[in-house]
Scaffold this motif. Structure first.
Motif, mmCIF file in Angstrom:
data_model
loop_
_atom_site.group_PDB
_atom_site.id
_atom_site.type_symbol
_atom_site.label_atom_id
_atom_site.label_comp_id
_atom_site.label_asym_id
_atom_site.label_seq_id
_atom_site.Cartn_x
_atom_site.Cartn_y
_atom_site.Cartn_z
ATOM 1 N N ASP A 89 44.484 29.282 39.871
ATOM 2 C CA ASP A 89 43.321 29.956 40.459
ATOM 3 C C ASP A 89 42.699 30.755 39.334
ATOM 4 O O ASP A 89 42.958 31.937 39.175
ATOM 5 C CB ASP A 89 43.805 30.865 41.603
ATOM 6 C CG ASP A 89 42.768 31.883 42.015
ATOM 7 O OD1 ASP A 89 41.591 31.515 42.112
ATOM 8 O OD2 ASP A 89 43.151 33.055 42.216
ATOM 9 N N GLY A 121 36.501 23.842 42.929
ATOM 10 C CA GLY A 121 36.457 25.288 43.164
ATOM 11 C C GLY A 121 35.055 25.854 43.262
ATOM 12 O O GLY A 121 34.067 25.133 43.417
ATOM 13 N N ASN A 127 34.967 30.181 39.210
ATOM 14 C CA ASN A 127 36.356 30.161 39.709
ATOM 15 C C ASN A 127 36.772 28.732 40.031
ATOM 16 O O ASN A 127 36.226 28.107 40.921
ATOM 17 C CB ASN A 127 36.430 31.044 40.952
ATOM 18 C CG ASN A 127 37.777 31.071 41.645
ATOM 19 O OD1 ASN A 127 37.857 31.489 42.789
ATOM 20 N ND2 ASN A 127 38.836 30.634 41.002
ATOM 21 N N HIS A 175 39.939 26.021 40.985
ATOM 22 C CA HIS A 175 41.333 25.732 41.318
ATOM 23 C C HIS A 175 41.713 24.518 40.478
ATOM 24 O O HIS A 175 41.582 23.373 40.904
ATOM 25 C CB HIS A 175 41.485 25.532 42.822
ATOM 26 C CG HIS A 175 41.114 26.772 43.575
ATOM 27 N ND1 HIS A 175 41.750 27.973 43.344
ATOM 28 C CD2 HIS A 175 40.163 27.022 44.485
ATOM 29 C CE1 HIS A 175 41.209 28.909 44.122
ATOM 30 N NE2 HIS A 175 40.242 28.366 44.805
ATOM 31 N N SER A 189 44.122 34.881 37.316
ATOM 32 C CA SER A 189 44.097 35.006 38.766
ATOM 33 C C SER A 189 42.733 35.503 39.216
ATOM 34 O O SER A 189 42.421 36.681 39.127
ATOM 35 C CB SER A 189 45.191 35.945 39.266
ATOM 36 O OG SER A 189 45.199 35.935 40.687
ATOM 37 N N HIS A 222 43.423 35.161 43.935
ATOM 38 C CA HIS A 222 44.699 35.177 44.672
ATOM 39 C C HIS A 222 45.574 36.384 44.347
ATOM 40 O O HIS A 222 46.630 36.557 44.957
ATOM 41 C CB HIS A 222 45.498 33.898 44.395
ATOM 42 C CG HIS A 222 44.847 32.650 44.929
ATOM 43 N ND1 HIS A 222 45.289 31.393 44.636
ATOM 44 C CD2 HIS A 222 43.760 32.479 45.734
ATOM 45 C CE1 HIS A 222 44.518 30.501 45.243
ATOM 46 N NE2 HIS A 222 43.581 31.137 45.904
#
Lengths: 480, 480
Positions: free
Chosen positions: A355, A387, A393, A395, A433, A436
């Motif tokens: 993430d 994402g 951002n 994933h 991160s 998350h």
């Protein structure tokens, strides 16, 4: 104080039925992804803020550590007790009252245990919008969203949970209640405690209620799905969308073709544009983008604006094909493709999730670099890249190579995969991160990648506000 | 270390020409409104972040207190040295480089000493918008804006300075440099130090640079001026404007008729609608509202949206008369009326200023209550009520009664006026400082009106980050 005396005291504070010590407590004692199984002294479920304060005072007096918990849907193991059997899980789910709706101020004041989806629906019933939206919304709580500063799919327009909050009620590690629920849009009277608690993952105190922003409902919302020739093109499309939709741009998601192919494979009932039917589109368009346009005027106007944007994007070359949903059902179906990627990944087998965030401008170079490094170091690796591109951002997930044993791959390669991804993120000035949080899962990453000066300040703040170290120890900051 | 040795050390760090000890230093040593005149050991003007760190290390070693200063335009005496002659004024104005413009990320990274207006112009040259806008923009610095979390006229759409910032570079009270300039829109890796420093008025460390958000320029911007029959009606108009302009609503200012009459009286060259020409309008419309609509599409579209809104508002009865500017010049003139109120107040004579906020929904009841109390307690009092109603922020000012001696009135009544206003604000759950901060001027108000639990946490944080107490002592938190 003995454990027995503490439990008796807790029963007096919250009522015996709300101090759980027997039976199957796994819903409270293991994390969402079932990676960590803890054992608590008790699960305590206070019913109001005064009871939360009472529980904390009792635990502080006994020197017993507290693990605050909302819907327990976090992905970074931030609300799981350790296996000592000596920590208290403090579940906030019974604090679920809506205290006040103020339509003229565009705010509501809600307790920490309210389920996010219930709040969305409540706003909707009032003709208003509460824009926080994320996969776990059916079971996560607003307290957990605040504790982790959750993101989701509308951040490009409305910001993270932090940006939606105007005030908090917090119980401190000393069991004092801070009422910061004024609901003001401007208030410069001292240090910003609100934002300090938001994202602190229950390590500085317990959020028991919050005043959150509401917004007018858009008159219309339209969704488009566009095939783009490269990640650079996706970033160009983002710029055009900002310019021509303004604040109407409420969603901008990117999905790599491999991620989409997993949806096609495992959810054959979903119709995914620009992949299976046009078999060669994958080469021409390695990524697809989902755009959402919210309009304060009308559906017709939203459609005109979208068509104008897509015309410009075709001219620019940053879009090679696109479809605009003709109905709410179609729009829902397009979003459903995006939302099905994590499940499709799980169907395909084990995988390693990340993430991460990088400045949008650097995303193309980051992806090129990270893809190359991973493919070089781990033959056969399959990258599930998708994402919230509007927020930088991704994933950036890694699927086990085809035909390999998943458990063996994770055992042998997970640490290497994480290392390669996080080193690449760090080289591009990104974050390990994005939305998350750190939890107990990534405290080593925080030690490694966060600025030492920042870490020193964080430790000083933790010690200042929680000198006993009883609030969610080992989360965010590693145990000393 | 002696003062002489410290000064010598500072000269070595920043160069002798940048350590000012002689001549007229009043530009640095007195506050903007010339209420407080201090005397510093020296005014030190470092040229880069490393020099700032060096200066702080030297001062920390010598136990000498530091007063950070930007454009020195603050209204709460937050950047003025005391009269001991032992404090250092640390002027950041030489740190005025623009380090990086990232158009694809919609950010720029700028040093603390950059003048706000220069940054607005720079963004404009790039075809982008930096929306922070306030009266002192020609001389205030972005570092000062961040230190005080400045507000201004576009907060209803873009938020306070806090909301425009994605990252900071800070020199700590120990002289360490924290580089938090990643420019990420999502980054949940530990406590939110950024927002802790923003609004801390230089008491926790020194902001030396920041990464700030940029926005697409609107395609058109229109201004309307509306006469409303009551403050309730103004709040209803605000709700309609949110609903029908959406994020297009970029300005919503309210002005009482007495405030407007002072503009008419002292700036006869300005044409103020709905006052002098229609002499009885004052009774029918005790307030006027200035609305700004920014449109990502076209001027024609902006005009249609505005006309639609005003039609609805006439039907609703919350607007009794309105004019939409036909040209940029007209729009500028309408804004000029609003911006001239403080100067017209000064022309009229001495006055007592407040910068308060209340939830928008409670503004009408607050104003009715506060007006009544003040008129009852202080015969002849004249209320100059105007401000950013879109944010619930009023500059609820008090003009000396007609014919009374200003100085005598202030001497005898200023404390009473402040008491009555702040008690009313507190009774309505408001804030005694919406956008001007606490400074050294309002530390007693903070002690009185801020939550004791919050105050305790603020003191703990101050002690944790600045245990020597050398950063801007006596600002925000009263001297111990």
């Amino acid at each position: 104080m003995t454990s027995t005396a503490l439990l008796e005291s807790l029963r007096q504070i919250v009522g015996a039925p709300h101090v759980l010590t027997d039976g199957d407590l796994s819903a409270y004692e293991q994390d969402w992804r079932k990676r960590v199984h803890g054992k608590s002294l008790a699960v305590v479920r206070p019913g109001n803020t005064a009871e939360v304060a009472g529980v904390i005072k009792a635990c502080a007096a006994a020197g017993v550590q507290i693990v605050p918990q909302g819907g327990n849907t976090g992905l970074s193991v931030g609300s799981t007790p350790d296996d000592s059997g000596r920590q208290i899980v403090l579940s906030l789910t019974r604090l679920n009252a809506v205290r006040h709706i103020d339509k003229d101020n565009l705010t509501f004041t809600v307790e920490a245990g309210c389920i996010l989806q219930n709040l969305q629906e409540l706003a909707d019933q009032q003709g208003l919008l509460f824009p926080l939206s994320l996969a776990a919304e059916g079971s996560c709580t607003i307290g957990g969203n605040l504790g982790t500063n959750a993101g989701g799919t509308q951040v490009v327009r409305y910001g993270n949970t932090r940006d939606l909050c105007l005030g908090l009620e917090v119980v401190t590690p000393q069991g004092e209640i801070w009422d910061g629920l004024k609901g003001l849009r401007k208030d410069n009277t001292g240090y910003d405690l609100r934002d300090l608690f938001i994202g602190s993952e229950g390590t500085l105190g317990i959020i028991t209620a919050a005043t959150m922003k509401l917004f007018p409902q858009p008159a219309a919302q339209l969704t488009a799905f566009a095939a783009v020739p490269s990640m650079e093109a996706a970033v160009r499309l983002l710029g055009l969308a900002h310019q021509h939709l303004g604040a109407g741009l409420t969603g901008f998601e990117v999905m790599g073709q491999f991620a989409l192919s997993l949806v096609v494979k495992h959810m054959p009932q979903l119709r995914v544009p620009f992949t299976e039917k046009e078999a060669d589109m994958g080469d021409e368009a390695p990524y697809c983008v989902l755009l959402e346009n919210s309009d304060s005027e009308s559906e017709q106007h939203a459609r005109l604006r979208f068509e104008h944007l897509l015309e410009l994007a075709f001219e620019d070359g940053c879009v090679v094909n696109a479809v605009v949903a003709e109905s709410l059902t179609q729009a829902h179906d397009l979003w459903h493709i995006r939302e099905s990627i994590p499940l499709a990944q799980a169907e395909e087998g084990l995988n390693i999730k990340h993430d991460i965030s990088v400045a949008a401008s650097r995303i193309p170079a980051f992806v090129e670099h990270a893809d190359a490094v991973l493919k070089r170091e781990i033959p056969g690796v399959r990258l599930v890249n998708f994402g919230h591109l509007g927020d930088g951002n991704l994933h950036y997930n890694v699927q086990v190579p085809e035909g390999e044993d998943g458990k063996a791959f994770l055992r042998d390669k997970e640490a290497l995969v994480n290392h390669l991804v996080y080193e690449a993120v760090d080289a591009f000035g990104g974050s390990f991160s994005a939305e998350h949080g750190v939890g107990a899962l990534k405290t080593d990453k925080l030690e490694k990648y966060q600025s030492p000066v920042a870490l020193q300040m964080m430790r000083a703040i933790k010690n200042a506000l929680d000198p006993q170290g009883i609030m969610n120890p080992g989360v965010v900051l590693a145990r000393g």
